[in-house]
Design a protein around this motif. Structure first.
Motif, short mmCIF file in Angstrom:
data_model
loop_
_atom_site.label_atom_id
_atom_site.label_comp_id
_atom_site.label_asym_id
_atom_site.label_seq_id
_atom_site.Cartn_x
_atom_site.Cartn_y
_atom_site.Cartn_z
N LEU A 40 0.86 -1.17 0.00
CA LEU A 40 0.00 0.00 0.00
C LEU A 40 0.90 1.23 0.00
N PHE A 75 1.18 5.62 -0.53
CA PHE A 75 0.42 6.87 -0.44
C PHE A 75 1.31 8.04 -0.87
N PHE A 124 -4.16 8.46 8.79
CA PHE A 124 -3.75 7.27 8.01
C PHE A 124 -2.91 6.35 8.89
N THR A 172 -9.93 8.48 0.53
CA THR A 172 -9.12 7.27 0.62
C THR A 172 -9.06 6.79 2.06
N LEU A 173 -8.90 7.72 2.97
CA LEU A 173 -8.89 7.38 4.39
C LEU A 173 -10.19 6.69 4.79
N LEU A 218 -10.06 3.05 3.57
CA LEU A 218 -8.83 2.29 3.80
C LEU A 218 -9.07 0.99 4.57
#
Length: 289
Positions: free
Chosen positions: A92, A94, A105, A252-253, A256
């Protein structure tokens, strides 16, 4: 002396001469056999050893030449496939941090016991109020790599500032964390930006490594549709080794945890980049980077 006695005498002499000739012939034949045997034995014991020694020298020289060739750049250099981790593994990643979302995050990743790889931008790293998140990321076992200073395509690729910006970017990370990362992610990807081999030569010379991705979540443009981020990732997941491109965005958070759960159910383990275990993953397929 009568005729009969003379005849017998001549016959005796002839027989003695014949026997002498036969003895000489037998002696010569025996000598020839002995000489042939001696020559054969010498070849077996000495000449073959010399030949074997010579062959050994030739083979040793050939092996030495191969070893020397193997370390010559661009010759007999194996692809670093062996460095790739085995099994099902997902990275993953970012981009564009640090941001006001970085701490959150990190919270989610910590809750799920997952390590990730962050590519942070120089202009953001200079913000002192965000530097604590950079330090925390490293302290918690995540990797922080570079993502340029300006994130501007023209400056990086058309004006040839890629290497200078990445070096400054990585130096900032070192100043904040004490780490010495070598991995960067090219803004907009290495293709077509790094099509210019001269720039790639500079990158290789500086020991900078490049990572693109295998899955583009397109999360940056899905502010109002976070569920689509998950669907994009699910559809694109096809191989055992995946590198997912995401950004430090609130949408996205939001999803997740669902992304992590998806990969867990698929049997993937979560990887975090390590400089010592680098393997090439760039759109240019340049094995030096």
């Amino acid at each position: 002396m009568n005729m009969t006695a003379g005849t017998n005498l001549n016959r005796g002499r002839s027989e003695r001469n014949s026997r002498a000739k036969r003895r000489i012939l037998r002696f010569m034949l025996l000598a020839a056999v002995c000489l042939l045997g001696f020559c054969t034995l010498r070849w077996v014991l000495f000449d073959r050893a010399a030949i074997a020694e010579q062959q050994g020298i030739i083979i040793a020289g050939w092996k030495s030449a191969v070893r020397q060739s193997a370390v010559t750049p661009d010759k007999f250099t194996p692809v670093e496939e062996d460095a790739r981790p085995t099994g099902k593994i997902v990275y993953l990643t970012f981009d564009d941090g640090p941001t006001e979302w970085t701490g959150k995050f990190l919270d989610v990743l910590e809750q799920h016991g997952v390590k990730a790889t962050f590519f942070m931008q120089g202009s953001q790293l200079k913000r002192e109020n965000l530097q604590r998140f950079v330090k925390r990321a490293v302290q918690e076992g995540h990797y922080v790599g570079g993502h340029s200073m300006s994130h501007q395509y023209k400056k990086l690729y058309e004006e040839g500032e890629f290497v200078s910006e990445m070096k400054e970017n990585l130096a900032l990370i070192h100043d904040i964390t004490g780490e010495n990362p070598h991995l960067v992610r090219p803004p907009y990807g290495s293709a077509p930006g790094l099509n210019n081999k001269q720039i790639r030569d500079q990158i290789a010379k500086e020991g900078i490594k490049i990572w693109d991705w295998t899955i583009d979540s397109n999360d940056w443009k899905l502010k109002d549709h976070p569920e689509q981020i998950v669907e994009n990732i699910k559809k694109a997941t096809k191989v055992d080794l995946e590198v997912v491109l995401m950004h430090e965005k609130p949408q996205t958070l939001q999803v997740l945890p669902e992304i992590i759960e998806f990969f867990q159910k698929k049997g993937y383990r979560f990887g975090v980049y390590n400089d010592s275990g680098h393997f090439h993953l760039n759109f240019q397929k340049d094995h030096r980077l």
